[in-house]
Design an enzyme around this catalytic site. Structure first.
Site, PDB file in Angstrom:
ATOM      1  CG  HIS A   1      -7.265  -1.987  -4.227  1.00  0.00           C
ATOM      2  ND1 HIS A   1      -8.429  -1.355  -3.836  1.00  0.00           N
ATOM      3  CD2 HIS A   1      -7.111  -3.026  -3.364  1.00  0.00           C
ATOM      4  CE1 HIS A   1      -8.958  -1.983  -2.803  1.00  0.00           C
ATOM      5  NE2 HIS A   1      -8.166  -2.990  -2.484  1.00  0.00           N
TER       6      HIS A   1
ATOM      7  CG  HIS B   1      -5.983  -1.866   0.497  1.00  0.00           C
ATOM      8  ND1 HIS B   1      -6.963  -1.254  -0.245  1.00  0.00           N
ATOM      9  CD2 HIS B   1      -4.991  -0.941   0.636  1.00  0.00           C
ATOM     10  CE1 HIS B   1      -6.594  -0.027  -0.557  1.00  0.00           C
ATOM     11  NE2 HIS B   1      -5.402   0.189  -0.028  1.00  0.00           N
TER      12      HIS B   1
ATOM     13  CG  ASP C   1      -2.057   0.960   1.147  1.00  0.00           C
ATOM     14  OD1 ASP C   1      -2.440   1.367   0.028  1.00  0.00           O
ATOM     15  OD2 ASP C   1      -2.595   1.325   2.203  1.00  0.00           O
TER      16      ASP C   1
ATOM     17  CG  HIS D   1      -5.001   3.382  -3.877  1.00  0.00           C
ATOM     18  ND1 HIS D   1      -3.666   3.731  -3.792  1.00  0.00           N
ATOM     19  CD2 HIS D   1      -5.332   2.860  -2.658  1.00  0.00           C
ATOM     20  CE1 HIS D   1      -3.220   3.439  -2.576  1.00  0.00           C
ATOM     21  NE2 HIS D   1      -4.205   2.916  -1.870  1.00  0.00           N
TER      22      HIS D   1
END
Length: 368
Positions: A255, A269, A169, A252
């Site tokens: 994701h 995540h 992340d 992101h």
């Protein structure tokens, strides 16, 4: 438009920092509600002595998903108990639920991460999912957490995969900040990137590359070391301030797109974000030295290099298309990248990242 940056009210990190909870509770007037993950409720709180020292802090177990159904349940508890503040202790979804519920109730939130798997703790935004785990939207709070309390010993005791996912992340922070700077895109607090946001994003990346592997080795032995402390700070504080005050972009969005595929729901995540970083390198035409540094880092610490690493072995172009389409939805931050982003372009980048990842693994195996 103005330059804007946001920060938590207070950040406390170190081995044994959990013992600061009673003082923080008192500073908020006591009579709070602690939303604890099942692991925290069963394994961390019983041996901490905090339940006796925080007698006016009601403990409630988190229901498992940051969704509207769970938020309604927590809102009822806050109202019934007339809680003056809400604390969230656990992983990202527990924390996000506490942040949204506290914001809706107009009370302060205290964040206590039990793992360093995301940069959620310091931020004033949270990700809302459907009950089945599919991404729904990002929810923005009126203010960042009153305090973030990080006990490094608790983080070190957790399975190492959480720390590695947090590095995935955090890995996105600099690349997305750079894209937002170049495109002059709006950051997550509604302004343009500040010097502080960009500098912390870059420091986050540099810290990961310098200390990530050594910190992973320490975490595997459940040891609190200077390297681990630095990576915990990178995963939680540097990435948290960096992404929010600089902005999000392709990683992101990819994701979020991958959450549309059921096979990826077992992955964290940060693991999916890491593959989003690799996809972003393909989208932006990153040079060989930078690409090599990122692929080497991911391989060294154990982050996904291929779609197969995310449960998508032998996935067809057509099967992957829904992920690319969701990544390019109007509300997704992929628009912060330069140029027009289309599902076809993102799909090509995902498959190119996958092919390079497979080649990288093969080359590593062939080395003497």
């Amino acid at each position: 438009m103005f330059n804007q940056a946001v920060f938590p009210g207070k950040y406390i990190q170190g081995a044994g920092a959990l013992q600061e909870l009673p003082a923080l509770s008192r500073s908020l007037g006591g009579s709070g509600l602690l939303l604890a993950s099942p692991t925290v409720r069963r394994k961390i709180l019983p041996g901490s002595g905090l339940e006796a020292r925080c007698a006016d802090l009601h403990i409630e177990e988190f229901g498992g998903e940051c969704c509207e159904e769970e938020l309604s349940r927590v809102a009822e508890l806050v109202s019934t108990r007339q809680a003056r503040f809400l604390a969230g202790m656990g992983g990202g979804k527990t924390i996000d639920t506490a942040k949204i519920a506290a914001d809706r109730a107009n009370i302060p939130v205290l964040v206590i991460p039990s793992i360093a798997s995301t940069d959620a703790p310091c931020s004033g935004c949270a990700v809302l999912y459907r009950r089945d785990g599919v991404f729904e939207r990002v929810f923005y709070q009126k203010a960042n957490p009153f305090a973030v309390l990080v006990d490094s010993a608790v983080i070190a005791a957790a399975p190492v995969r959480f720390l590695v996912a947090g590095m995935g992340d955090a890995l996105a922070t600099w690349f997305e900040a750079r894209s937002c700077q170049q495109s002059q895109s709006v950051n997550e607090c509604g302004g343009r990137c500040t010097l502080a946001g960009a500098a912390l994003a870059k420091l986050c990346y540099d810290t990961l590359l310098e200390y990530g592997w050594v910190a992973k080795l320490a975490a595997e032995k459940h040891l609190v070391t200077p390297a681990l402390e630095k990576i915990i700070e990178a995963n939680i504080l540097l990435s948290g301030i960096g992404f929010e005050s600089a902005g999000l972009a392709a990683a992101h969005a990819v994701h979020n797109g991958l959450t549309a595929l059921n096979q990826t729901h077992a992955f964290y995540h940060g693991e999916k974000v890491a593959f989003g970083v690799l996809t972003g390198l393909q989208l932006t035409g990153a040079g060989q030295p930078e690409t090599a540094a990122v692929y080497d880092f991911c391989q060294q610490v154990g982050l996904p290099l291929t779609l197969a690493d995310l449960g998508l072995a032998e996935v067809s172009r057509q099967q992957l298309l829904p992920a690319a389409e969701l990544a390019c939805a109007p509300e997704q931050p992929i628009s912060h990248e330069g140029g027009e982003m289309t599902p076809a372009r993102v799909l090509d980048a995902m498959l190119a990242a996958d092919a390079l990842g497979a080649a990288w693994k093969a080359a590593a195996k062939a080395r003497p």
